[in-house]
Design an enzyme around this catalytic site. Sequence first.
Site, PDB file in Angstrom:
ATOM      1  N   HIS A  92      26.966  45.008  30.830  1.00 22.18           N
ATOM      2  CA  HIS A  92      27.530  46.203  31.287  1.00 22.18           C
ATOM      3  C   HIS A  92      28.635  46.872  30.132  1.00 22.18           C
ATOM      4  O   HIS A  92      28.884  47.873  29.901  1.00 22.18           O
ATOM      5  CB  HIS A  92      27.746  46.135  32.620  1.00 22.18           C
ATOM      6  CG  HIS A  92      26.901  46.042  33.534  1.00 22.18           C
ATOM      7  ND1 HIS A  92      25.824  47.000  33.979  1.00 22.18           N
ATOM      8  CD2 HIS A  92      26.481  45.055  34.383  1.00 22.18           C
ATOM      9  CE1 HIS A  92      25.147  46.499  34.861  1.00 22.18           C
ATOM     10  NE2 HIS A  92      25.626  45.525  34.960  1.00 22.18           N
ATOM     11  N   HIS A 117      38.646  45.136  29.245  1.00 26.00           N
ATOM     12  CA  HIS A 117      37.023  45.613  28.845  1.00 26.00           C
ATOM     13  C   HIS A 117      37.061  46.925  28.426  1.00 26.00           C
ATOM     14  O   HIS A 117      38.235  47.654  28.473  1.00 26.00           O
ATOM     15  CB  HIS A 117      36.098  45.213  29.863  1.00 26.00           C
ATOM     16  CG  HIS A 117      36.255  46.274  31.259  1.00 26.00           C
ATOM     17  ND1 HIS A 117      37.113  45.891  32.164  1.00 26.00           N
ATOM     18  CD2 HIS A 117      35.962  47.579  31.558  1.00 26.00           C
ATOM     19  CE1 HIS A 117      37.322  46.822  33.093  1.00 26.00           C
ATOM     20  NE2 HIS A 117      36.468  47.648  32.835  1.00 26.00           N
ATOM     21  N   HIS A 143      40.228  49.476  29.334  1.00 23.54           N
ATOM     22  CA  HIS A 143      40.788  48.942  30.725  1.00 23.54           C
ATOM     23  C   HIS A 143      41.294  47.750  30.799  1.00 23.54           C
ATOM     24  O   HIS A 143      40.662  46.663  30.307  1.00 23.54           O
ATOM     25  CB  HIS A 143      39.888  49.110  31.695  1.00 23.54           C
ATOM     26  CG  HIS A 143      39.320  50.404  32.351  1.00 23.54           C
ATOM     27  ND1 HIS A 143      38.327  50.729  32.730  1.00 23.54           N
ATOM     28  CD2 HIS A 143      39.965  51.825  31.881  1.00 23.54           C
ATOM     29  CE1 HIS A 143      38.109  52.280  32.764  1.00 23.54           C
ATOM     30  NE2 HIS A 143      39.081  52.517  32.197  1.00 23.54           N
ATOM     31  N   THR A 225      35.377  51.442  38.602  1.00 26.28           N
ATOM     32  CA  THR A 225      34.526  52.392  38.098  1.00 26.28           C
ATOM     33  C   THR A 225      33.186  51.808  38.192  1.00 26.28           C
ATOM     34  O   THR A 225      32.302  52.528  37.496  1.00 26.28           O
ATOM     35  CB  THR A 225      35.120  53.041  36.696  1.00 26.28           C
ATOM     36  OG1 THR A 225      34.989  51.738  35.776  1.00 26.28           O
ATOM     37  CG2 THR A 225      36.615  53.778  36.674  1.00 26.28           C
TER      38      THR A 225
END
Length: 373
Positions: A92, A117, A143, A225
């Site tokens: 992801h 990340h 982040h 998120t």
Amino acid sequence: MWTVAGTHLLLLSLSLSLSLVLCGQAGTYWTYSGSLGQDRWAESFPACGGDLQSPVDVETSSAQHDPSLTPVRPLGYSQPGNDLFTLTNNGHTVEMSLPGTMALEGLPWRFSAVQLHLHWGSGGQGGGAEHLIDGQSTNAELHVVHYNSDLFPNVSAALSQQGGLAVLAVLIQTGEETNPAYQNIFNYLGNVRYTGQKVSVPPFNVQMLLPKQLDRFYRYNGSLTTPPCYQSVLWTVFSERVTVSYTQMERLQTALVAGAPGSAHVVPLQDNFRGTQPLNGRLILTSFPPDSAPAFSVGEVCAVVVGVLCGCGGLAVTVHFIVNRLRSSSSWDVLPSVRTAVQPRGQEPKEPKQNVVFKTTPDPEREEGPPKQ
């Protein structure tokens, strides 16, 4: 008794556990678009349908200035130690583990670092950041994830608890110059092209990934998120943007794929950002007045002063040169229209009128403007 290696393995294990949770619960798959996309997340992850979801669009005109907000103070960011970082493609995003010796102060509690990340777009449609400022997006967003080490023993215990996590959000835009700090990450993207691949990264000054102005930010209560979207995050979204080169951004957008080597379902790892969520009455605080100009450093102020003084000096030299040239020329040739009239014999010339002296002191009757903020 724990050894240094044992402590590092524990921290790495906790980081990987957080990675699994951030990527979704075991046995549940999700994507950013399609049949398992973000519009359907709440069906498998109920918290994703909550009232305190992230990211959000920060409307600066509605943000409330809170002078009690103190600058973020990173601890150990510039000296992360000798332990290698681990960079991972989790399908992801690309994330990098951080040592627990890195922490944040300036928040209600002390928060220890876990990982960082990135989120980015695909280049074609623009955007890629998760948080917006007045509806405007940037190309990517960093982040840096921390857990509340004052209240919880580890990140797993803090993950779903209110105030359990603190995340720094850095908005990333593109420019001409290469950003050497981000190159410490981008140099290794080719080693983690496929899902599940990992590579060791030499430690570097992580604080260089952050903006210089750590005292200008927006803060609000929100969520992860990505699924499971736990509403446990104290968000700090920096106002100042960080710039990477166009080449660096293109590499981030094209170097990674989601899927294992040789798999028939390999797709480019792009557009891994969630759409903005409703505020639902939440208040966004700002550490600075919305209409204030950024503060200048001492060096910048000195540079401006020196520049002004040099400019004034150059102007004075130019004026002096022009005046001398005029004086050295014949006034009859240069200014024939201002020749002095011939006075009759025996008549003394009249005294010239005194120059008018304009009042330069402030008028006491003048109303003063509002004090500066």
